[in-house]
Write a protein that holds these residues in place. Sequence first.
Motif, PDB file in Angstrom:
ATOM      1  N   PHE A  52       0.833  -1.205   0.000  1.00 43.16           N
ATOM      2  CA  PHE A  52       0.000   0.000   0.000  1.00 43.16           C
ATOM      3  C   PHE A  52       0.869   1.257   0.000  1.00 43.16           C
ATOM      4  N   LEU A  53       1.976   1.216   0.740  1.00 46.91           N
ATOM      5  CA  LEU A  53       2.869   2.377   0.841  1.00 46.91           C
ATOM      6  C   LEU A  53       3.700   2.588  -0.417  1.00 46.91           C
ATOM      7  N   PHE A  54       4.319   1.518  -0.896  1.00 43.13           N
ATOM      8  CA  PHE A  54       5.380   1.650  -1.884  1.00 43.13           C
ATOM      9  C   PHE A  54       5.085   1.004  -3.226  1.00 43.13           C
ATOM     10  N   GLY A  55       3.966   0.299  -3.350  1.00 49.74           N
ATOM     11  CA  GLY A  55       3.677  -0.405  -4.580  1.00 49.74           C
ATOM     12  C   GLY A  55       4.166  -1.838  -4.531  1.00 49.74           C
ATOM     13  N   ALA A  56       4.147  -2.493  -5.657  1.00 47.18           N
ATOM     14  CA  ALA A  56       4.417  -3.923  -5.716  1.00 47.18           C
ATOM     15  C   ALA A  56       5.879  -4.249  -5.445  1.00 47.18           C
ATOM     16  N   VAL A  57       6.096  -5.366  -4.762  1.00 48.81           N
ATOM     17  CA  VAL A  57       7.418  -5.960  -4.663  1.00 48.81           C
ATOM     18  C   VAL A  57       7.675  -6.722  -5.959  1.00 48.81           C
ATOM     19  N   VAL A  58       8.834  -6.496  -6.568  1.00 49.09           N
ATOM     20  CA  VAL A  58       9.120  -7.119  -7.864  1.00 49.09           C
ATOM     21  C   VAL A  58      10.259  -8.131  -7.805  1.00 49.09           C
ATOM     22  N   GLU A  59      10.987  -8.160  -6.680  1.00 45.85           N
ATOM     23  CA  GLU A  59      12.085  -9.117  -6.547  1.00 45.85           C
ATOM     24  C   GLU A  59      12.185  -9.554  -5.092  1.00 45.85           C
ATOM     25  N   VAL A  60      12.352 -10.837  -4.869  1.00 46.86           N
ATOM     26  CA  VAL A  60      12.398 -11.390  -3.516  1.00 46.86           C
ATOM     27  C   VAL A  60      13.496 -12.440  -3.424  1.00 46.86           C
TER      28      VAL A  60
END
Length: 335
Positions: free
Chosen positions: A200-208
Amino acid sequence: MKMFQNHEVRWGVLGVGDVCERKSAPAMQKIKDSSLVAVMRRDGEKARDYARRHHVPKWYDQADDLINDPEVNAIYIATPPGSHLELARKVASAGKPVYVEKPMARNHQECLEMIRICEQAGVPLFVAYYRRTLPNFLKIKELVDSGAIGTVRHVQITMNQPRHPDVAEAGKNNWRIDPAIAGGGYFYDLGSHQLDFLDFLFGAVVEVRGMAANQAALYPTEDIVTAAFRFENGILGTGNWCFTASESAKSDMTVIVGDKGKISYPSFWDTYVLLEEDGQAPQRLTFEMPENIQFFLIESIVNELLGRGKCPSTGISAARTNWVMEEMTKNYYSE
């Protein structure tokens, strides 16, 4: 939506267990143009008891009977994750909006299927990540968006919890630590809230990059997770979750670090926000929570269904959180 024009949202609830005693369902009776008209539980006596205590007109012990009740025009699925997909399919087939508990499903693939069937049926899909609407978390978003701590560099999540008191030695009678029902362990149950709010704060996580293990061997699911991740805007994050730590190590803290300050906050057992800006005295901001913690999120769902607002927690956003958790734990579940 057409079915709600000039009408109220008349809720039915599938699975009126503990989460419905105070956190969620009672809010449906307090929100403008919203009512709770029917509840269901497989144990009919418990369903009837809930209906009696909460002044709900109707109760059922079969999901299909509630789903097909013509007086119900929106359905809250408050069952464990293992049944979310099946029940969402039935609700969508009945043409009724779906509000589902978190985590959205046991895995990302089930989330995608829930999105597909709801889109195909033309009904909205909402998920109970209610921190997106609580005052302390909205304040965090306001501070970040306003540049109070400058440009955000990274975020750190730390959660250390002792063995939960409801964990039997063999892990029996607790669906939260049964991967066939929950998809994962307490990390899925609690960490999902933290990760969804960061989405919600920063947008999607794209790498984990993650690693999970079962160190204490108290139950089948992971009991420790450590991970590094990157958001689509370039912000980096790290997380450490341990659910068999010592009492003295107990902690629940997320820290957002910027180039001009930092924000620290607990996600569960307190509601303050600590703002530390360079050159200024720290500010500890405190907030009051609604009596029913899901009140504001359910209110946003009602408002969207009645054409006067938008709900910030959808199936699309919630599916991203499932994907992140799956990536963080895949080494454990692929063994």
